[in-house]
Design a protein around this motif. Structure first.
Motif, PDB file in Angstrom:
ATOM      1  N   THR A  12       0.831  -1.128   0.032  1.00 53.03           N
ATOM      2  CA  THR A  12      -0.222   0.122   0.059  1.00 53.03           C
ATOM      3  C   THR A  12       0.781   1.517   0.097  1.00 53.03           C
ATOM      4  N   LEU A  15       6.227   2.849  -2.987  1.00 50.38           N
ATOM      5  CA  LEU A  15       6.875   1.967  -3.961  1.00 50.38           C
ATOM      6  C   LEU A  15       5.981   0.618  -4.383  1.00 50.38           C
ATOM      7  N   ARG A  35      -2.657  -1.775   7.169  1.00 51.43           N
ATOM      8  CA  ARG A  35      -2.966  -1.577   8.417  1.00 51.43           C
ATOM      9  C   ARG A  35      -4.077  -0.433   8.583  1.00 51.43           C
ATOM     10  N   ASP A  61      -0.451  -5.937  11.380  1.00 44.09           N
ATOM     11  CA  ASP A  61       0.800  -5.390  11.720  1.00 44.09           C
ATOM     12  C   ASP A  61       2.096  -6.281  11.661  1.00 44.09           C
ATOM     13  N   ASN A 187       7.752  11.333  -1.849  1.00 44.17           N
ATOM     14  CA  ASN A 187       9.192  12.019  -1.916  1.00 44.17           C
ATOM     15  C   ASN A 187       8.915  13.356  -2.627  1.00 44.17           C
TER      16      ASN A 187
HETATM   17  N1  LIG Z   1      11.192   6.050  -1.046  1.00 42.53           N
HETATM   18  C1  LIG Z   1      12.520   6.049  -0.878  1.00 42.53           C
HETATM   19  O1  LIG Z   1      13.114   6.813  -1.607  1.00 42.53           O
HETATM   20  C2  LIG Z   1      13.159   4.770  -0.558  1.00 42.53           C
HETATM   21  C3  LIG Z   1      14.648   4.672  -0.826  1.00 42.53           C
HETATM   22  C4  LIG Z   1      15.238   3.638  -0.584  1.00 42.53           C
HETATM   23  C5  LIG Z   1      14.695   2.523  -0.052  1.00 42.53           C
HETATM   24  N2  LIG Z   1      13.277   2.749   0.332  1.00 42.53           N
HETATM   25  C6  LIG Z   1      12.778   1.559   0.867  1.00 42.53           C
HETATM   26  O2  LIG Z   1      11.842   1.102   0.122  1.00 42.53           O
HETATM   27  C7  LIG Z   1      10.641   0.529   0.939  1.00 42.53           C
HETATM   28  C8  LIG Z   1       9.178   1.101   0.472  1.00 42.53           C
HETATM   29  O3  LIG Z   1       9.283   2.558   0.643  1.00 42.53           O
HETATM   30  P1  LIG Z   1       8.090   3.415   0.246  1.00 42.53           P
HETATM   31  O4  LIG Z   1       8.639   4.903  -0.160  1.00 42.53           O
HETATM   32  O5  LIG Z   1       7.174   2.864  -0.624  1.00 42.53           O
HETATM   33  O6  LIG Z   1       7.529   3.696   1.734  1.00 42.53           O
HETATM   34  P2  LIG Z   1       6.104   4.064   2.222  1.00 42.53           P
HETATM   35  O7  LIG Z   1       5.351   4.590   1.280  1.00 42.53           O
HETATM   36  O8  LIG Z   1       6.222   4.531   3.611  1.00 42.53           O
HETATM   37  O9  LIG Z   1       5.674   2.409   2.412  1.00 42.53           O
HETATM   38  C9  LIG Z   1       5.961   1.580   3.371  1.00 42.53           C
HETATM   39  C10 LIG Z   1       4.984   0.361   3.553  1.00 42.53           C
HETATM   40  O10 LIG Z   1       5.148  -0.248   4.902  1.00 42.53           O
HETATM   41  C11 LIG Z   1       3.849  -0.367   5.590  1.00 42.53           C
HETATM   42  N3  LIG Z   1       4.215  -0.766   6.757  1.00 42.53           N
HETATM   43  C12 LIG Z   1       4.921   0.161   7.771  1.00 42.53           C
HETATM   44  N4  LIG Z   1       4.959  -0.475   8.791  1.00 42.53           N
HETATM   45  C13 LIG Z   1       4.310  -1.516   8.780  1.00 42.53           C
HETATM   46  C14 LIG Z   1       3.724  -2.800   9.667  1.00 42.53           C
HETATM   47  N5  LIG Z   1       4.231  -2.565  10.899  1.00 42.53           N
HETATM   48  N6  LIG Z   1       3.038  -3.597   9.166  1.00 42.53           N
HETATM   49  C15 LIG Z   1       2.490  -3.520   8.039  1.00 42.53           C
HETATM   50  N7  LIG Z   1       2.845  -2.751   7.059  1.00 42.53           N
HETATM   51  C16 LIG Z   1       3.642  -1.670   7.412  1.00 42.53           C
HETATM   52  C17 LIG Z   1       3.257   0.971   5.170  1.00 42.53           C
HETATM   53  O11 LIG Z   1       1.900   0.879   5.825  1.00 42.53           O
HETATM   54  P3  LIG Z   1       1.347   2.027   6.684  1.00 42.53           P
HETATM   55  O12 LIG Z   1       0.816   3.159   5.587  1.00 42.53           O
HETATM   56  O13 LIG Z   1       0.150   1.320   7.578  1.00 42.53           O
HETATM   57  O14 LIG Z   1       2.597   2.458   7.631  1.00 42.53           O
HETATM   58  C18 LIG Z   1       3.555   1.090   3.786  1.00 42.53           C
HETATM   59  O15 LIG Z   1       2.652   0.454   3.064  1.00 42.53           O
HETATM   60  C19 LIG Z   1      10.905   0.638   2.287  1.00 42.53           C
HETATM   61  O16 LIG Z   1      11.548  -0.298   3.048  1.00 42.53           O
HETATM   62  C20 LIG Z   1      12.046   2.005   2.142  1.00 42.53           C
HETATM   63  O17 LIG Z   1      12.837   1.989   3.297  1.00 42.53           O
HETATM   64  C21 LIG Z   1      12.523   3.792   0.004  1.00 42.53           C
END
Ligand SMILES: NC(=O)c1ccc[n+]([C@@H]2O[C@H](COP(=O)([O-])OP(=O)(O)OC[C@H]3O[C@@H](n4cnc5c(N)ncnc54)[C@H](OP(=O)(O)O)[C@@H]3O)[C@@H](O)[C@H]2O)c1
Length: 231
Positions: A12, A15, A35, A61, A187
């Motif tokens: 959700t 990425l 969640r 979770d 971002n």
């Molecule tokens: N964005 C970047 O520039 C970037 C760069 C390098 C690496 N990454 C990595 O790539 C991955 C995806 O990034 P993103 O930008 O898509 O981040 P994001 O939009 O914050 O998405 C994170 C996802 O993880 C879920 N999540 C977090 N805690 C959870 C839990 N305890 N149980 C179940 N679901 C949970 C979130 O749901 P909720 O909305 O409920 O929290 C959301 O669906 C991450 O691991 C991030 O560290 C991102």
């Protein structure tokens, strides 16, 4: 991934929503934990009725072991784990709170451990599995103010590489993708659009992730693959 049971965590998120169309196009039968109901709704809204037939959304979770184990049990079998759950934070180490440190390790490393642990039980039983975890450029090239995040993501890389070695005798692979900044709506909102051209596109990450998650990648395991775009 045709007809393979895929657990796509973080589906959700920015990425996750970016790569979901590719995972669907590959024919995976996808379970996505969420969640908040509004996040599940927004995933449903971006898909066609036909695409929705390949997707199940479950409230969970992933920092809770009982929830992770229940998902795997309900799926019956997990053939592919794409674990995108993670969270970002910044702060100088000398004033970083223990609470924030534990939070960032919990969301990035604990969730990876729990999902890998329970998926591996299913994968080992059936002698098939593809695990793709998400690190970050910071895991191998840490920047100031990113100690907690980088250390947690370095942990994700080490965990994934240990799993790759533990599963050598099985048809199971485990690899990590290391993105730099990803071109997500969050971002763009946080940093403006000025440099967005240089950021990695989710569609580009989807190509790498879908390959690692495919049967074809059977001989690639233990890799930590930089996907930096032109940043
Ligand atoms: N964005 C970047 O520039 C970037 C760069 C390098 C690496 N990454 C990595 O790539 C991955 C995806 O990034 P993103 O930008 O898509 O981040 P994001 O939009 O914050 O998405 C994170 C996802 O993880 C879920 N999540 C977090 N805690 C959870 C839990 N305890 N149980 C179940 N679901 C949970 C979130 O749901 P909720 O909305 O409920 O929290 C959301 O669906 C991450 O691991 C991030 O560290 C991102």
């Amino acid at each position: 991934m045709k007809d393979k049971k895929v657990l796509l965590t973080g589906g959700t998120g920015g990425l996750g929503k970016g790569i979901l169309p590719s995972v669907i196009a590959q024919g995976g039968l996808i379970t996505i934990p969420y969640r908040e109901e509004r996040d599940a709704k927004s995933v449903r809204q971006m898909l066609t009725q036909k695409e929705l037939e390949q997707v199940i959304l479950v409230k969970a979770d992933l920092t809770e072991e009982s929830s992770v184990s229940q998902i795997v049990k309900d799926m019956g079998r997990v053939e592919v784990l794409i674990h995108l759950v993670g969270g970002f934070d910044m702060g100088d180490t000398h004033e970083y709170s223990l609470e924030d440190w534990q939070k960032i390790f919990s969301i990035n490393l604990l969730t990876t451990f729990l999902t890998c642990k329970h998926c591996l039980q299913s994968m080992r039983e059936y002698n098939y599995g593809r695990i793709v975890t998400i690190g970050s450029r910071g895991a191998v090239d840490p920047e100031p103010k990113l100690a907690a995040y980088s250390a947690a993501k370095a942990g994700v890389v080490a965990l994934t590489q240990a799993i790759a070695k533990e599963t050598k005798e099985f048809n199971i692979t485990a690899n990590t993708v290391l993105p730099s900044v990803i071109d997500t709506p969050a971002n763009r909102e946080a940093m403006g659009e000025e440099n967005a051209q240089k950021w990695v596109k989710p569609a580009s990450l989807a190509q790498v992730i879908c390959f690692l998650a495919s049967e074809a990648a059977k001989d690639v395991s233990g890799a930590a693959i930089p996907v930096y775009g032109s940043a």
